[in-house]
Design a protein around this motif. Structure first.
Motif, PDB file in Angstrom:
ATOM      1  N   TRP A 117       0.832  -1.202   0.000  1.00 57.89           N
ATOM      2  CA  TRP A 117       0.000   0.000   0.000  1.00 57.89           C
ATOM      3  C   TRP A 117       0.868   1.254   0.000  1.00 57.89           C
ATOM      4  CZ3 TRP A 117      -5.450   0.028   0.189  1.00 57.89           C
ATOM      5  CH2 TRP A 117      -6.046  -1.245   0.283  1.00 57.89           C
ATOM      6  N   LEU A 139      -3.630  -0.164  -3.212  1.00 62.10           N
ATOM      7  CA  LEU A 139      -2.916  -1.434  -3.258  1.00 62.10           C
ATOM      8  C   LEU A 139      -2.219  -1.613  -4.604  1.00 62.10           C
ATOM      9  CD1 LEU A 139      -2.219  -4.186  -1.957  1.00 62.10           C
ATOM     10  CD2 LEU A 139      -4.314  -5.085  -3.006  1.00 62.10           C
ATOM     11  N   TRP A 141       0.189  -4.267  -6.823  1.00 62.60           N
ATOM     12  CA  TRP A 141       0.522  -5.701  -6.818  1.00 62.60           C
ATOM     13  C   TRP A 141       0.923  -6.089  -8.246  1.00 62.60           C
ATOM     14  CZ3 TRP A 141      -1.612  -8.776  -2.402  1.00 62.60           C
ATOM     15  CH2 TRP A 141      -1.044 -10.063  -2.354  1.00 62.60           C
ATOM     16  N   VAL A 181     -10.055  -3.301  -4.753  1.00 68.69           N
ATOM     17  CA  VAL A 181      -9.862  -4.312  -3.723  1.00 68.69           C
ATOM     18  C   VAL A 181     -10.819  -4.110  -2.539  1.00 68.69           C
ATOM     19  CG1 VAL A 181      -8.027  -3.037  -2.516  1.00 68.69           C
ATOM     20  CG2 VAL A 181      -8.118  -5.546  -2.364  1.00 68.69           C
ATOM     21  N   SER A 183     -11.692  -4.946   1.474  1.00 67.89           N
ATOM     22  CA  SER A 183     -10.938  -5.239   2.696  1.00 67.89           C
ATOM     23  C   SER A 183     -11.138  -6.672   3.179  1.00 67.89           C
ATOM     24  CB  SER A 183     -11.342  -4.264   3.805  1.00 67.89           C
ATOM     25  OG  SER A 183     -12.735  -4.337   4.056  1.00 67.89           O
ATOM     26  N   LEU A 186      -8.956  -9.641   0.884  1.00 68.77           N
ATOM     27  CA  LEU A 186      -7.519  -9.682   0.616  1.00 68.77           C
ATOM     28  C   LEU A 186      -6.871 -10.988   1.077  1.00 68.77           C
ATOM     29  CD1 LEU A 186      -5.337  -7.795  -0.664  1.00 68.77           C
ATOM     30  CD2 LEU A 186      -4.556  -7.415   1.681  1.00 68.77           C
ATOM     31  N   ARG A 208      -1.075  -7.585   5.599  1.00 71.12           N
ATOM     32  CA  ARG A 208      -2.423  -7.770   6.144  1.00 71.12           C
ATOM     33  C   ARG A 208      -2.827  -6.571   7.009  1.00 71.12           C
ATOM     34  NH1 ARG A 208      -1.572 -12.356   8.330  1.00 71.12           N
ATOM     35  NH2 ARG A 208      -2.431 -13.691   6.708  1.00 71.12           N
ATOM     36  N   GLU A 210      -1.666  -3.488   6.769  1.00 72.04           N
ATOM     37  CA  GLU A 210      -1.860  -2.339   5.883  1.00 72.04           C
ATOM     38  C   GLU A 210      -3.262  -2.381   5.276  1.00 72.04           C
ATOM     39  OE1 GLU A 210       1.223  -2.533   2.974  1.00 72.04           O
ATOM     40  OE2 GLU A 210       2.708  -1.570   4.249  1.00 72.04           O
ATOM     41  N   ASN A 211      -3.702  -3.575   4.933  1.00 69.45           N
ATOM     42  CA  ASN A 211      -5.044  -3.739   4.382  1.00 69.45           C
ATOM     43  C   ASN A 211      -6.100  -3.303   5.390  1.00 69.45           C
ATOM     44  OD1 ASN A 211      -7.134  -5.013   2.546  1.00 69.45           O
ATOM     45  ND2 ASN A 211      -7.378  -6.311   4.341  1.00 69.45           N
ATOM     46  N   ALA A 215      -7.803  -0.270   3.499  1.00 69.08           N
ATOM     47  CA  ALA A 215      -8.805  -0.743   2.540  1.00 69.08           C
ATOM     48  C   ALA A 215     -10.215  -0.203   2.778  1.00 69.08           C
ATOM     49  CB  ALA A 215      -8.821  -2.272   2.498  1.00 69.08           C
TER      50      ALA A 215
END
Length: 237
Positions: A117, A139, A141, A181, A183, A186, A208, A210-211, A215
Motif C-alpha cells: 500500500w 494497493l 501488486w 480491492v 478489505s 484480501l 495484512r 496495511e489492508n 482498505a
C-alpha cells in the motif's frame, strides 16, 4: 436504462479471486447486470465485442507470455479492434497492461516488484477522475510495467513506476493499481499469491495490517470514482 448503452457489464477474469471487488456493488446499485468471463476457459469474443462496458481484470501472467498462454493472443487481437472502435473499456493491473500493449506501447518486466500500500502522485490534468486519491494509499501488486501509449493522458504515478493510470478520451481507462480491492477479500490474495509473496520477500503480516488500515476508506473513495466514471459513460443511469 438507455437502449444505447447496454445494461450488462462484462468482466474478464484471469484469476478466480481477482474479481470486481467494490465495483460490483456499484454496478448493481446503478441498475447493471454483471457477467464474468474466465480467460483461458471461455471464448472472450462476446465480452470484447460487447458495445457496453467491458472490464479486464488482473492476473499473474505477463502480456508477453503468449507462447505459454495462447489465449492471450486472441484477447490482445480482439482488444485492439475494441479500442479502435473506442468502446468503453476499463483495465486493471494486467488489464491495464493489455490495453497499453493493444495501443502500441511496450509492456515489460519492471525493475522491482511493487506489492503493498502506498499513495499515488495524481497528475494535474483537467478533471482528473483520480483526484480523490491524492492522499489515499492504494494497493499495488505487480512486477510488470508499461510505457505510456502516445494517445493516452497520464493520470497518476507512484514512487517506483511513473505510469500508474491513464485514459484515452472518456471511454478507455487503465489502472495499474488495484482500486477495486475489498478489505474482507484480501486474505484470498495472500493465500493465492503465496509463492510470489515469498519469492519477493514480502512481509505478509505487515501487508495484512496495511489492508486493515487502508482498505475500508479506499472502498468508499473507489466506489465514488467508479460510479462517477460509469455515470459519465452513460448519463441515463
Amino acid at each position: 436504462m438507455s437502449n444505447v448503452f447496454s445494461d450488462t457489464i462484462y468482466a474478464i477474469q484471469h484469476l478466480a479471486f481477482e474479481d470486481l471487488g467494490s465495483f460490483e456493488d456499484v454496478c448493481y446499485q446503478l441498475g447493471y447486470r454483471v457477467r464474468y468471463f474466465e480467460a483461458g476457459v471461455d471464448d472472450l469474443r462476446k465480452a470484447l465485442e460487447h458495445e457496453g462496458l467491458t472490464i479486464i481484470l488482473g492476473g499473474p501472467i505477463g502480456v508477453y507470455e503468449t507462447e505459454n498462454y495462447p489465449f492471450l493472443q486472441q484477447e490482445i487481437d480482439l482488444l485492439k479492434v475494441r479500442l479502435e472502435k473506442n468502446l468503453p473499456t476499463l483495465g486493471i493491473c494486467l488489464g491495464a497492461q493489455l490495453i497499453a500493449h493493444a495501443l502500441g506501447a511496450k509492456v515489460y518486466a519492471g525493475h522491482s516488484k511493487e506489492i503493498g500500500w502506498s499513495t499515488l502522485s495524481i497528475h494535474p490534468t483537467e478533471n482528473n477522475l483520480l483526484a480523490p486519491l491524492a492522499h489515499q494509499p492504494v494497493l499495488h501488486w505487480h512486477g510488470d510495467t508499461f510505457d505510456l501509449p502516445p494517445q493516452a493522458t497520464l493520470l497518476a504515478s507512484s514512487e517506483l513506476y511513473p505510469n500508474q493510470a491513464f485514459a484515452v478520451g472518456s471511454q478507455i481507462l487503465a489502472l495499474q493499481f488495484h482500486l477495486e480491492v475489498l478489505s474482507n477479500s484480501l486474505e484470498k490474495w495472500l493465500i493465492g499469491h503465496t509463492a510470489e509473496l515469498t519469492q519477493a520477500k514480502i512481509n505478509i503480516p505487515a501487508l495484512r495490517q496495511e489492508n486493515i488500515a487502508h482498505a475500508p476508506q479506499l472502498e468508499v473513495i473507489a466506489s465514488r470514482i467508479f460510479s462517477q466514471w460509469l455515470q459519465a459513460l452513460n448519463p441515463n443511469t
